[in-house]
Design a protein around this motif. Structure first.
Motif, PDB file in Angstrom:
ATOM      1  N   GLN A 104     -48.940 -12.822  40.438  1.00 17.69           N
ATOM      2  CA  GLN A 104     -49.916 -11.908  39.841  1.00 17.69           C
ATOM      3  C   GLN A 104     -49.309 -11.048  38.758  1.00 17.69           C
ATOM      4  OE1 GLN A 104     -52.432  -9.866  42.858  1.00 17.69           O
ATOM      5  NE2 GLN A 104     -51.146 -11.024  44.233  1.00 17.69           N
ATOM      6  N   VAL A 105     -47.996 -11.124  38.636  1.00 18.58           N
ATOM      7  CA  VAL A 105     -47.302 -10.420  37.569  1.00 18.58           C
ATOM      8  C   VAL A 105     -46.387 -11.459  36.937  1.00 18.58           C
ATOM      9  CG1 VAL A 105     -45.858  -8.439  36.998  1.00 18.58           C
ATOM     10  CG2 VAL A 105     -47.330  -8.347  38.993  1.00 18.58           C
ATOM     11  N   VAL A 106     -46.166 -11.352  35.608  1.00 17.41           N
ATOM     12  CA  VAL A 106     -45.396 -12.356  34.898  1.00 17.41           C
ATOM     13  C   VAL A 106     -44.040 -12.612  35.553  1.00 17.41           C
ATOM     14  CG1 VAL A 106     -44.175 -12.792  32.734  1.00 17.41           C
ATOM     15  CG2 VAL A 106     -46.577 -12.136  32.696  1.00 17.41           C
ATOM     16  N   ASP A 107     -43.282 -11.545  35.855  1.00 23.66           N
ATOM     17  CA  ASP A 107     -41.931 -11.775  36.387  1.00 23.66           C
ATOM     18  C   ASP A 107     -41.975 -12.464  37.759  1.00 23.66           C
ATOM     19  OD1 ASP A 107     -42.857  -9.596  37.748  1.00 23.66           O
ATOM     20  OD2 ASP A 107     -41.003  -8.431  37.624  1.00 23.66           O
ATOM     21  N   GLU A 108     -42.978 -12.112  38.566  1.00 24.14           N
ATOM     22  CA  GLU A 108     -43.078 -12.748  39.883  1.00 24.14           C
ATOM     23  C   GLU A 108     -43.370 -14.237  39.755  1.00 24.14           C
ATOM     24  OE1 GLU A 108     -45.959 -10.661  42.199  1.00 24.14           O
ATOM     25  OE2 GLU A 108     -44.800  -8.804  42.130  1.00 24.14           O
ATOM     26  N   ASP A 109     -44.149 -14.591  38.718  1.00 20.78           N
ATOM     27  CA  ASP A 109     -44.443 -16.003  38.544  1.00 20.78           C
ATOM     28  C   ASP A 109     -43.204 -16.766  38.119  1.00 20.78           C
ATOM     29  OD1 ASP A 109     -46.447 -18.194  38.387  1.00 20.78           O
ATOM     30  OD2 ASP A 109     -45.498 -18.315  36.423  1.00 20.78           O
TER      31      ASP A 109
ATOM     32  N   LYS B 223     -33.235 -12.236  39.216  1.00 19.47           N
ATOM     33  CA  LYS B 223     -33.598 -11.225  38.222  1.00 19.47           C
ATOM     34  C   LYS B 223     -33.036 -11.603  36.851  1.00 19.47           C
ATOM     35  CE  LYS B 223     -34.501  -7.188  40.462  1.00 19.47           C
ATOM     36  NZ  LYS B 223     -34.038  -6.062  41.257  1.00 19.47           N
ATOM     37  N   GLU B 224     -31.744 -11.973  36.844  1.00 21.80           N
ATOM     38  CA  GLU B 224     -31.106 -12.364  35.580  1.00 21.80           C
ATOM     39  C   GLU B 224     -31.813 -13.572  34.974  1.00 21.80           C
ATOM     40  OE1 GLU B 224     -26.969 -13.108  36.371  1.00 21.80           O
ATOM     41  OE2 GLU B 224     -26.737 -11.057  37.139  1.00 21.80           O
ATOM     42  N   ARG B 225     -32.062 -14.563  35.819  1.00 24.76           N
ATOM     43  CA  ARG B 225     -32.672 -15.795  35.317  1.00 24.76           C
ATOM     44  C   ARG B 225     -34.062 -15.521  34.745  1.00 24.76           C
ATOM     45  NH1 ARG B 225     -31.727 -21.185  38.731  1.00 24.76           N
ATOM     46  NH2 ARG B 225     -29.475 -21.139  38.940  1.00 24.76           N
ATOM     47  N   VAL B 226     -34.837 -14.693  35.428  1.00 31.99           N
ATOM     48  CA  VAL B 226     -36.193 -14.383  34.977  1.00 31.99           C
ATOM     49  C   VAL B 226     -36.149 -13.723  33.602  1.00 31.99           C
ATOM     50  CG1 VAL B 226     -38.191 -12.894  35.408  1.00 31.99           C
ATOM     51  CG2 VAL B 226     -37.216 -14.236  37.265  1.00 31.99           C
ATOM     52  N   GLU B 227     -35.254 -12.747  33.463  1.00 34.88           N
ATOM     53  CA  GLU B 227     -35.176 -12.034  32.195  1.00 34.88           C
ATOM     54  C   GLU B 227     -34.729 -12.961  31.078  1.00 34.88           C
ATOM     55  OE1 GLU B 227     -32.839  -8.512  32.817  1.00 34.88           O
ATOM     56  OE2 GLU B 227     -34.350  -7.677  34.193  1.00 34.88           O
TER      57      GLU B 227
ATOM     58  N   GLU C 281     -41.298  -8.962  26.574  1.00 32.15           N
ATOM     59  CA  GLU C 281     -42.045  -7.694  26.556  1.00 32.15           C
ATOM     60  C   GLU C 281     -43.260  -7.715  27.490  1.00 32.15           C
ATOM     61  OE1 GLU C 281     -44.262  -7.121  22.828  1.00 32.15           O
ATOM     62  OE2 GLU C 281     -43.403  -9.023  22.172  1.00 32.15           O
ATOM     63  N   PHE C 282     -43.635  -8.906  27.974  1.00 35.90           N
ATOM     64  CA  PHE C 282     -44.808  -8.998  28.845  1.00 35.90           C
ATOM     65  C   PHE C 282     -44.419  -9.074  30.321  1.00 35.90           C
ATOM     66  CE2 PHE C 282     -46.003 -10.789  24.748  1.00 35.90           C
ATOM     67  CZ  PHE C 282     -47.162 -10.083  24.489  1.00 35.90           C
ATOM     68  N   ILE C 283     -43.149  -8.795  30.622  1.00 34.48           N
ATOM     69  CA  ILE C 283     -42.605  -9.048  31.956  1.00 34.48           C
ATOM     70  C   ILE C 283     -43.407  -8.424  33.093  1.00 34.48           C
ATOM     71  CG2 ILE C 283     -40.954  -7.120  31.779  1.00 34.48           C
ATOM     72  CD1 ILE C 283     -38.941  -9.082  33.232  1.00 34.48           C
TER      73      ILE C 283
ATOM     74  N   SER D 146     -45.352 -20.255  31.722  1.00 38.61           N
ATOM     75  CA  SER D 146     -45.121 -21.434  32.558  1.00 38.61           C
ATOM     76  C   SER D 146     -43.817 -22.124  32.181  1.00 38.61           C
ATOM     77  CB  SER D 146     -46.263 -22.428  32.410  1.00 38.61           C
ATOM     78  OG  SER D 146     -47.450 -21.858  32.869  1.00 38.61           O
ATOM     79  N   ILE D 147     -43.549 -22.196  30.884  1.00 36.94           N
ATOM     80  CA  ILE D 147     -42.292 -22.810  30.439  1.00 36.94           C
ATOM     81  C   ILE D 147     -41.115 -21.981  30.954  1.00 36.94           C
ATOM     82  CG2 ILE D 147     -40.876 -23.390  28.425  1.00 36.94           C
ATOM     83  CD1 ILE D 147     -43.555 -23.971  26.947  1.00 36.94           C
ATOM     84  N   ALA D 148     -41.243 -20.652  30.876  1.00 31.60           N
ATOM     85  CA  ALA D 148     -40.178 -19.786  31.388  1.00 31.60           C
ATOM     86  C   ALA D 148     -39.978 -20.026  32.882  1.00 31.60           C
ATOM     87  CB  ALA D 148     -40.517 -18.322  31.125  1.00 31.60           C
ATOM     88  N   GLY D 149     -41.086 -20.240  33.599  1.00 33.75           N
ATOM     89  CA  GLY D 149     -41.002 -20.490  35.035  1.00 33.75           C
ATOM     90  C   GLY D 149     -40.168 -21.720  35.340  1.00 33.75           C
ATOM     91  N   VAL D 150     -40.274 -22.722  34.487  1.00 36.66           N
ATOM     92  CA  VAL D 150     -39.477 -23.932  34.663  1.00 36.66           C
ATOM     93  C   VAL D 150     -38.029 -23.676  34.229  1.00 36.66           C
ATOM     94  CG1 VAL D 150     -39.171 -26.284  33.838  1.00 36.66           C
ATOM     95  CG2 VAL D 150     -41.445 -25.466  34.441  1.00 36.66           C
ATOM     96  N   LEU D 151     -37.885 -22.960  33.102  1.00 35.17           N
ATOM     97  CA  LEU D 151     -36.546 -22.666  32.570  1.00 35.17           C
ATOM     98  C   LEU D 151     -35.677 -21.916  33.567  1.00 35.17           C
ATOM     99  CD1 LEU D 151     -36.788 -21.313  28.927  1.00 35.17           C
ATOM    100  CD2 LEU D 151     -35.596 -23.336  29.757  1.00 35.17           C
ATOM    101  N   ALA D 152     -36.322 -21.018  34.328  1.00 39.31           N
ATOM    102  CA  ALA D 152     -35.570 -20.204  35.283  1.00 39.31           C
ATOM    103  C   ALA D 152     -34.939 -21.056  36.376  1.00 39.31           C
ATOM    104  CB  ALA D 152     -36.479 -19.142  35.894  1.00 39.31           C
ATOM    105  N   MET D 153     -35.386 -22.305  36.490  1.00 39.64           N
ATOM    106  CA  MET D 153     -34.772 -23.215  37.461  1.00 39.64           C
ATOM    107  C   MET D 153     -33.581 -23.949  36.847  1.00 39.64           C
ATOM    108  SD  MET D 153     -38.329 -24.697  39.060  1.00 39.64           S
ATOM    109  CE  MET D 153     -37.629 -25.669  40.392  1.00 39.64           C
ATOM    110  N   HIS D 154     -33.258 -23.615  35.600  1.00 43.00           N
ATOM    111  CA  HIS D 154     -32.150 -24.228  34.857  1.00 43.00           C
ATOM    112  C   HIS D 154     -32.212 -25.761  34.859  1.00 43.00           C
ATOM    113  CE1 HIS D 154     -29.457 -20.403  35.031  1.00 43.00           C
ATOM    114  NE2 HIS D 154     -30.577 -20.232  34.382  1.00 43.00           N
ATOM    115  N   PRO D 155     -33.299 -26.302  34.314  1.00 47.08           N
ATOM    116  CA  PRO D 155     -33.443 -27.759  34.291  1.00 47.08           C
ATOM    117  C   PRO D 155     -32.660 -28.361  33.123  1.00 47.08           C
ATOM    118  CG  PRO D 155     -35.312 -26.765  33.209  1.00 47.08           C
ATOM    119  CD  PRO D 155     -34.393 -25.629  33.602  1.00 47.08           C
ATOM    120  N   LYS D 156     -32.413 -29.656  33.208  1.00 47.09           N
ATOM    121  CA  LYS D 156     -31.797 -30.348  32.067  1.00 47.09           C
ATOM    122  C   LYS D 156     -32.885 -30.883  31.162  1.00 47.09           C
ATOM    123  CE  LYS D 156     -27.515 -31.823  34.219  1.00 47.09           C
ATOM    124  NZ  LYS D 156     -26.808 -32.950  34.805  1.00 47.09           N
TER     125      LYS D 156
END
Lengths: 281, 282, 284
Positions: free
Chosen positions: B104-109, B125-129, B139-141, B157-167
């Motif tokens: 329900q909040v950008v960072d939580e997603d 936290k680091e990965r999300v940022e 700025e929308f965190i 959504s792309i950030a959500g995937v990126l935070a998993m450190h995909p190749k």
């Protein structure tokens, strides 16, 4: 059935929340059989304007005249407007609900109080008009492909025999061939059936190719009202509204910049090719 | 190193009538083989119903092939033990921006993926940022996803995937429901990811303009690969693309028309710059 | 239109009460409500009101918001007062025809009024100072012991938070479908019940279709992001008790002790304070 918008204004919000003027003092007249392109950035008020024109929401001030009648006047039966102005919403397939395609298309005419025979005739004609084959008539609309569903939804509006057709991005999410089919269908309704069409689109290339006249909205106001060639001369203004020129127009401007004296008002591939050939030979 | 390797992948699903009897078998993906090199930007083009989305779902084990095999970074997608590792290696972004945001909040997603992986709180936290900064949404965190535009939601959504450190990131028509501004935002973010971070991108779309910068394009038609090559190679076959219900970009079409009318313009023009250069030389 | 609809009624502010762990607020509110029901004498209510007043001062929420909840139960409150005033038997203070008002009646009415006000305001403060998300997290943590009995605590919490996220989206969608069907001549305002129910079909079917599609999309997206149930998950914002939370628990414990003491002792205090036939007895 000309449409006149007279000082149309629509303000969102209540006492507690901040007010937003979605449509701000918009005035225009559209004559019978015109193909209008309505363009503007997301949130510019296009969709709200469409809903006002089809009597789904009431303006804060100003009004709409259809066929000379003030549709928001107290003694006017607003319900009767739905048979005159058909509105196709974005992703209209989301409104399908009946067991079969045919039943769904019957919904509109039935609500207008037509008897069974007339209703079925209207539905049949509408389904033929959008080019659906007889074999899908008795299938569930939910089993069809995306493009077919959209046609059924459009048929559901056409079956009410509107004189004015209003479409909010009818090609969203379709592939290039699907987009072209829908646009050709709409063009055909305008040219052959004499319907007045108001088309909202994000694609300048499509608008350039299909419509007779462009209305540009920005921040709720009607900023440009002109034929496509004229409208696309306002390059800086359009860019200020977050809109681009058609790709070929942009290319013609660049070609002129390198010193080839082409006119830059071409808006379709065909026109651009003709102009380049004229100058080079 | 091949990050994705598909060999003779076929996917069939069985259509049943109301009583559950088999009505027929649909072959959505038909004998598809392709390789993707690590660090490439790949586009898969195809009309609606061409099987491109079904194929995409094979790339992170959401669907398993009826026949054939898909390897992600050397792991067979049928290997159940590796399923989490596969999903983390090849992240996936879908079409509808509203239907893939969980928080329900950008960072939580954005944190949802790392949370599933069991990453310690501080690192999440680091990965999300970091992920939000990469897609330009930092700025929308603290905002609610419902208050964002379509393009912004897709970048979350792309950030959500990126935070998993995909190749590798597979995007299944991420721009189909967006306006032109939103589409540009998403494509720009993808190109940056590919060029700066070196992440392999597999973009599934039917907008030709978005594929101009890819290293390689695959065109799918009726479940199989109908064409493959660089954008230049693919777009030069204007008439063939039309058969597959696709269209070349307007600039390419203009150049193609001019060429047909006798101007000496090279086989395939992709950008305005190339077009003006070609006309200058006429 | 519905984009910013927020559920519950969270009021964004930076206060000690906002920062408290949701578990403290949940447990606190629960204990507070129980205390109001178990002990109903004026001393207990005075202490309860005192506690509530201090929380109200700390939480930086405009007073109007906190009392907004009372409006919804205004009718119940009026009803309670009238009922108690007129139908409680006891020492008659005032009589007119069949209407008689007793001392006990007035006492009961005032007590009920105070009790309801305290109840509603305390619940309002909890929802005003806690995001639905933190509330869900708090509930999940509090009910964790139930997992031993195979209760799907994590799943229910997840369901709640997904529901909260999709309510604004679905309400916006409902609005769109209503408009689309209205444009096709549907009328949703028929006077006859059967017709009215029938007229909802064109609204409900598309809404269900869409909700199911969204659900399956979301399930796919969650799976693709490696969701595999609550086992082994970590959290971006794990609930962790801090100093202020322990202090709050201590305050809460003291409150309970005081209330229980006053509850038990109230009879004696009354006797001590009010000599026989004093007008003060009206209040006790």
């Amino acid at each position: 059935m000309p449409i006149i918008a007279d000082g149309l204004t629509y303000v969102y919000g209540s006492k507690t929340k901040a007010k937003t003027t979605a449509v701000d003092n918009v005035t225009f007249k559209i004559n019978d059989g015109q193909f209008i392109g309505l363009i503007g950035h997301t949130g510019s008020g296009k969709s709200t304007l469409l809903m006002l024109l089809s009597g789904l929401i009431k303006p804060t001030s100003g009004t709409v005249y259809i066929d000379g009648e003030d549709i928001f006047a107290k003694d006017f039966d607003l319900h009767s407007i739905h048979g005159k102005v058909g509105i196709v919403f974005q992703y209209p397939e989301n409104q399908l609900f009946e067991e079969t395609v045919f039943k769904d298309v019957c919904f509109g005419p039935k609500n207008m109080g037509l008897d069974k025979k007339e209703t079925e005739l209207c539905a049949y004609e509408a389904l033929k008009l959008v080019g659906l084959e007889d074999e899908v008539f008795y299938q569930s609309p939910f089993d069809l492909s995306g493009g077919q569903k959209r046609r059924v939804a459009i048929a559901g509006i056409l079956s009410m025999k509107p004189k004015i057709l209003v479409l909010d991005e009818p090609t969203a999410g379709l592939d290039p061939a699907g987009r072209k089919e829908i646009l050709d269908l709409v063009k055909n309704l305008c040219r052959e059936k004499g319907m007045t069409v108001i088309l909202v689109s994000h694609s300048m290339d499509d608008v350039a190719e299909y419509v007779d006249r462009i209305l540009v909205m920005n921040d709720g106001r009607l900023e440009i009202d002109a034929v496509p060639k004229e409208a696309f001369k306002h390059k800086e203004e359009l860019e200020g509204f977050g809109l681009a020129l058609p790709q070929v127009t942009q290319a013609m401007i660049k070609i002129k910049e390198i010193g080839i004296p082409v006119r830059t008002d071409a808006i379709t591939v065909e026109e651009a090719a003709n102009e380049i050939m004229r100058v080079l030979y | 190193m091949k990050i994705i390797k598909a060999e003779k992948v076929t996917f069939e699903y069985i259509r049943r009538d109301e009583e559950g009897n088999v009505e027929g078998i649909n072959r959505a993906v038909d004998n598809v083989s392709l390789d993707v090199k690590e660090g490439d930007f790949i586009s898969i083009l195809g009309a609606n119903g061409s099987g491109k989305s079904t194929f995409a779902k094979h790339l992170n084990s959401i669907l398993l092939p009826t026949e054939g095999t898909v390897w992600v970074d050397g792991m067979d997608t049928k290997d159940e033990e590796k399923i989490n590792k596969i999903r983390q290696t090849a992240g996936m972004v879908f079409q509808n921006p509203d239907n893939q945001i969980i928080g329900q909040v950008v960072d939580e997603d954005v944190a949802f993926g790392p949370e599933n992986m069991g990453i310690p709180t501080e690192e999440i936290k680091e990965r999300v940022e970091e992920a939000l900064k990469t897609v330009g949404m930092y700025e929308f965190i603290k905002r609610s996803p419902n208050s964002l535009s379509g393009g912004q939601k897709q970048r979350v959504s792309i950030a959500g995937v990126l935070a998993m450190h995909p190749k590798c990131i597979v995007l299944d028509e991420p721009t189909a429901m967006l306006d032109p501004t939103g589409r540009k935002e998403v494509i720009r973010a993808l190109r940056a990811l590919n060029e700066v971070e070196g992440i392999t991108i597999i973009l599934i779309t039917h907008y030709m303009e978005e594929t101009v910068y890819s290293d390689k394009i695959f065109v799918m038609h009726k479940g199989s690969i109908a064409m493959e090559g660089t954008p230049r190679e693919v777009f030069s076959r204007v008439d063939e693309l039309k058969e597959y219900k696709l269209e070349v970009p307007q600039i390419t079409l203009l150049a193609h028309t001019l060429r047909q009318r006798g101007l000496r313009i090279p086989e395939c023009v992709l950008t305005v710059k190339e077009l003006t250069d070609a006309i200058k030389n006429c | 239109m519905f984009k910013e609809v927020s559920l519950g009624q969270y009021y964004q502010a930076d206060s000690v009460i906002h920062r408290l762990d949701p578990r403290v607020k949940l447990v606190g509110t629960l204990l507070y409500m129980i205390s109001l029901f178990v002990f109903n004498n004026i001393f207990c209510y005075a202490v309860a009101a005192l506690l509530l007043a201090s929380v109200m001062m700390l939480c930086k929420v405009p007073v109007g918001y906190m009392f907004k909840g009372l409006r919804a139960v205004l009718f119940i409150m009026l009803f309670t007062v009238v009922f108690n005033v007129f139908f409680t038997t006891g020492d008659i203070l005032f009589e007119f025809g069949i209407i008689h008002i007793s001392k006990e009646g007035i006492k009961m009415a005032v007590l009920m009024l105070v009790r309801l006000t305290l109840l509603i305001v305390s619940a309002s403060i909890m929802t005003l100072t806690t995001t639905p998300n933190r509330l869900t997290d708090g509930l999940e943590k509090l009910f964790r012991p139930l997992k031993l009995f195979k209760a799907p605590v994590h799943e229910v919490a997840l369901m709640m938070s997904i529901a909260l996220r999709f309510i604004p989206i679905l309400s916006e969608e409902t609005d769109k479908i209503v408009k689309a069907q209205t444009a096709r001549g549907a009328k949703f305002d028929s006077k006859k019940l059967i017709e009215r129910v029938k007229s909802l079909i064109p609204l409900i079917v598309p809404l269900f279709v869409s909700a199911f599609r969204r659900a399956s999309d979301l399930a796919l997206a969650m799976e693709a992001r490696g969701y595999h149930g609550g086992e082994g998950r970590t959290k971006l914002y794990p609930l962790k008790y801090e100093g202020r939370d322990f202090v709050s628990y201590i305050i809460l414990a003291l409150y309970v002790a005081v209330i229980v003491f006053l509850g038990i002792m109230s009879a004696r205090i009354v006797a001590f304070l009010t000599p026989e036939n004093s007008y003060l007895t009206l209040f006790f």
